[in-house]
Design a protein around this motif. Structure first.
Motif, PDB file in Angstrom:
ATOM      1  N   TYR A  33       1.010  -0.928   0.300  1.00 26.02           N
ATOM      2  CA  TYR A  33      -0.214   0.179   0.151  1.00 26.02           C
ATOM      3  C   TYR A  33       1.179   0.753   0.198  1.00 26.02           C
ATOM      4  CZ  TYR A  33      -3.066  -3.975   1.024  1.00 26.02           C
ATOM      5  OH  TYR A  33      -4.046  -4.743   1.028  1.00 26.02           O
ATOM      6  N   GLU A  34       0.651   1.679  -1.071  1.00 24.17           N
ATOM      7  CA  GLU A  34       1.651   3.158  -0.952  1.00 24.17           C
ATOM      8  C   GLU A  34       1.012   4.233  -1.518  1.00 24.17           C
ATOM      9  OE1 GLU A  34       4.869   4.766  -1.250  1.00 24.17           O
ATOM     10  OE2 GLU A  34       4.228   5.707  -1.581  1.00 24.17           O
ATOM     11  N   LEU A  60      22.133   7.887  -5.044  1.00 25.63           N
ATOM     12  CA  LEU A  60      22.523   7.272  -3.768  1.00 25.63           C
ATOM     13  C   LEU A  60      23.414   5.924  -4.558  1.00 25.63           C
ATOM     14  CD1 LEU A  60      19.076   4.887  -3.083  1.00 25.63           C
ATOM     15  CD2 LEU A  60      19.986   6.953  -1.746  1.00 25.63           C
ATOM     16  N   LYS A 149      -3.230   5.043   1.338  1.00 24.09           N
ATOM     17  CA  LYS A 149      -1.935   5.866   2.727  1.00 24.09           C
ATOM     18  C   LYS A 149      -3.072   4.701   3.427  1.00 24.09           C
ATOM     19  CE  LYS A 149      -1.573   9.626   5.573  1.00 24.09           C
ATOM     20  NZ  LYS A 149      -1.457  11.327   4.925  1.00 24.09           N
ATOM     21  N   CYS A 191       7.337  -0.284   6.395  1.00 23.21           N
ATOM     22  CA  CYS A 191       8.177   0.259   5.131  1.00 23.21           C
ATOM     23  C   CYS A 191       7.366   1.118   5.254  1.00 23.21           C
ATOM     24  CB  CYS A 191       8.374  -0.476   3.936  1.00 23.21           C
ATOM     25  SG  CYS A 191       8.837  -2.229   4.312  1.00 23.21           S
ATOM     26  N   GLY A 193       8.692   4.888   5.910  1.00 23.65           N
ATOM     27  CA  GLY A 193       9.665   6.117   5.959  1.00 23.65           C
ATOM     28  C   GLY A 193      10.191   6.619   7.218  1.00 23.65           C
ATOM     29  N   LEU A 333      10.773  -1.678   8.927  1.00 19.67           N
ATOM     30  CA  LEU A 333      12.417  -1.839   8.708  1.00 19.67           C
ATOM     31  C   LEU A 333      12.295  -0.834   7.996  1.00 19.67           C
ATOM     32  CD1 LEU A 333      11.495  -4.777   6.644  1.00 19.67           C
ATOM     33  CD2 LEU A 333      12.385  -4.861   9.161  1.00 19.67           C
ATOM     34  N   PRO A 342      22.749  10.963   5.618  1.00 19.40           N
ATOM     35  CA  PRO A 342      23.892  10.038   4.674  1.00 19.40           C
ATOM     36  C   PRO A 342      25.056  10.335   4.164  1.00 19.40           C
ATOM     37  CG  PRO A 342      22.691  12.590   4.131  1.00 19.40           C
ATOM     38  CD  PRO A 342      22.185  12.694   5.555  1.00 19.40           C
ATOM     39  N   GLN A 346      24.825   4.886   3.693  1.00 18.77           N
ATOM     40  CA  GLN A 346      24.636   3.531   3.977  1.00 18.77           C
ATOM     41  C   GLN A 346      22.353   3.832   4.104  1.00 18.77           C
ATOM     42  OE1 GLN A 346      26.114   0.725   4.500  1.00 18.77           O
ATOM     43  NE2 GLN A 346      27.870   1.378   3.208  1.00 18.77           N
ATOM     44  N   GLY A 347      22.239   4.303   4.258  1.00 21.44           N
ATOM     45  CA  GLY A 347      20.692   4.294   4.605  1.00 21.44           C
ATOM     46  C   GLY A 347      20.358   3.518   4.071  1.00 21.44           C
TER      47      GLY A 347
END
Ligand code: FAD
Length: 513
Positions: A33-34, A60, A149, A191, A193, A333, A342, A346-347
């Motif tokens: 779900y985004e 990145l 959302k 996940c 953020g 996670l 940053p 490694q983020g």
């Protein structure tokens, strides 16, 4: 509706997509779900497949830890996700330091990342996300819901109502008709953020230590366009370097894109960024501090990018918390658990590593979405009703999550600390003589001692996924003590030598003059 083997992944960022693919490979039916629209249809960035101008996206640096986690997802018989990502990345074997010495103009100094040509890989975040979304949407066990959302999640749905269709009940705000209003699920993976709703929901049910720290610096993104030579586009700088313009309290960096442009980022305290509000101030700052970069970016582009920002950069903060789960029902996670500065690159590598760490524990406890196919210690009972199997799996999953929180925590705290420390290294130490001596000594010891006896901190963090972040930090502390002793001993030896030479000179001065 089948909820017993259903995992709800909240957030279709890179960590969410990799989580979904990894759970689907373990027999789960997964929905992602985004809250945003599908980025593959909407944005076009410098590193995206469409390759036009428009919104800019961060690059990145993906390195060994991220690649190791990505390589666990097979794409075709002989290709995995790491191969796919690498085919869209630009390798960077060294840093290129652009110094600005009074009176000596701009100088460049290359500093290799590894002794054996190891590299980190520049890839557009947008493109990386698109590639993972492509894999997720092609997987028969994964469904994607955009514009959807998560508003709230009840992680005690079954406790409150034993007849409920699943352990967890998710409520969404969705639009453009693409997502459900609610959904029951056996398992929720956050996940989502830095401002994770899954994390804050868990924190209301069980004590969660939480700390968010902002630094005074923020960042602004710029672009170095390709150079046109004989009608063909080429890179304006060496693409196989991560370019850094260190200026003590602030710095500029640039990473190459496949379209031969560079994405450049200015990290600076608000006192500096806050002044970039007029054409004159912007050009004066860049001409004074980064004259070579300004030439490559072009005055008009720099002004057009920075003027609308009116001295406002994007904030930088780190998040630390503990634990990362609730019973066998929810876990979070990636940035949701450990957004970090940053500066160690490694983020996301760490977020991808989280997925591998968690799924190893899920395997260890033999939990699968398709109960008949149990692995590891979970006793598989062919033909067992899924509902019963899930009742049996739920405590095993709780064990896996508890171990995840406990065992992963030291690594997450260590890398967050190292990321903050690396800000000082990148912005100023890279040009200090002591740093350069230390780096040479590190290299010398790595080269001369038997393999694995001495590994520089950077190599442990970036190129050695078999060494956990916490272990790397511990080993570095031991190595630092040795290096300091070597430096003190060499200093003493040099001073003793100078003293003896002085005495000899004094004694023999008559003969010399
Ligand atoms: P995110 O990328 O934040 O994704 C979270 C997703 O969840 C988003 O799509 C969001 O829309 C969605 N979401 C949020 N709330 C909801 C909700 N309620 N419902 C549904 N969806 C929701 N890392 C590296 O490894 N190497 C680097 O070189 C590097 N450089 C960086 C440079 C900068 C300037 C910055 C800022 C970061 C950098 N990082 C780097 C860090 C990296 O970008 C992050 O660690 C990574 O993007 C985190 O991925 P994620 O999937 O955990 O979270």
């Amino acid at each position: 509706m089948d909820t017993h083997s259903h995992a709800a992944v909240v957030g279709a960022g890179p960590v969410g997509c990799l989580t979904a693919l990894s759970l689907a490979a373990r027999g789960f039916t997964v929905s992602i779900y985004e809250r945003r629209p599908d980025p593959r249809h909407h944005q076009i960035g410098s590193g995206s497949r469409d390759n036009a101008s428009a919104p800019r996206s961060i690059n990145l640096a993906i390195s060994a830890r991220g690649l190791k986690a990505l390589s666990s997802v097979n794409v075709e018989t002989d290709r995995n996700m790491a191969d796919v990502v690498l085919s869209h990345a630009v390798p960077m074997r060294a840093r290129m330091i652009h110094t600005k010495d009074e009176g000596q103009g701009v100088k460049q100094m290359s500093q290799a990342y590894g002794l054996n040509g190891e590299c980190i890989n520049s890839v557009s975040r947008t493109l990386l996300n698109d590639l993972l979304l492509d894999q997720a949407s092609a997987h028969p066990a994964v469904s994607l819901h955009f514009n959807c959302k998560l508003r709230s999640v009840d992680l005690q749905a079954r406790e409150k109502d034993p007849q409920a269709e699943g352990e967890c009940h998710l409520n969404f705000e969705s639009w453009e008709g693409s997502g459900p209003a609610s959904r029951y699920s056996a398992l929720v993976v956050g996940c989502d953020g830095i401002n994770s709703i899954v994390r804050s929901t868990i924190a209301r049910l069980t004590p969660v230590n939480f700390q968010q720290e902002y630094i005074d610096s923020s960042y602004l993104e710029l672009r170095i366009p390709p150079k046109i030579e004989d009608g063909a586009a080429t890179f304006a700088l060496d693409p196989n370097h991560l370019h850094i313009w260190p200026r003590h309290s602030f710095m500029l960096i640039a990473l190459a894109n496949l379209d031969k442009s560079f994405t450049s980022t200015l990290f600076a305290p608000q006192a500096i960024i806050g002044r970039l509000t007029s054409r004159g101030a912007i050009l004066e700052f860049f001409a004074n501090e980064f004259p070579d970069a300004l030439k490559l970016m072009g005055d008009e582009d720099v002004v057009a990018t920075l003027l609308p920002r009116q001295g406002k950069g994007s904030p930088l903060s780190s998040v630390k918390c503990y634990p990362y789960h609730y019973k066998g029902r929810a876990v979070f996670l990636g940035d949701a658990a450990h957004a970090m500065l940053p500066f160690y690159g490694q983020g996301l590598n760490c977020g991808f590593e989280d997925v591998g760490f968690l799924t190893n524990l899920i395997d260890k406890h033999g939990v699968r979405g398709d109960p008949g196919q149990s692995v590891g210690s979970g006793k598989s009972v062919q033909g067992e009703k899924e509902e019963n199997a899930w009742d049996r799996y739920s405590p095993l999953l709780a064990q896996a999550f508890t171990e995840y929180s406990k065992e992963r925590h030291p690594d997450l705290i260590a890398i967050s600390y190292l990321a903050t420390q690396n800000y000082h290294e990148m912005s100023s130490r890279v040009v200090s003589p002591l740093y350069l001596i230390r780096k040479s000594l590190d290299g010398l010891l790595m080269k001369t001692l038997p393999k694995g006896w001495w590994i520089s901190l950077y190599s442990m963090v970036t190129f050695s996924p078999e060494i956990g972040y916490a272990e790397a930090k511990k080993r570095e502390a031991r190595q630092s003590v040795i290096i300091e002793r070597v430096l003190v001993a060499s200093g003493l030896a040099a001073m003793t030598g100078l003293g003896l030479a002085g005495r000899w000179l004094l004694k023999n001065r008559r003969d010399l003059w």
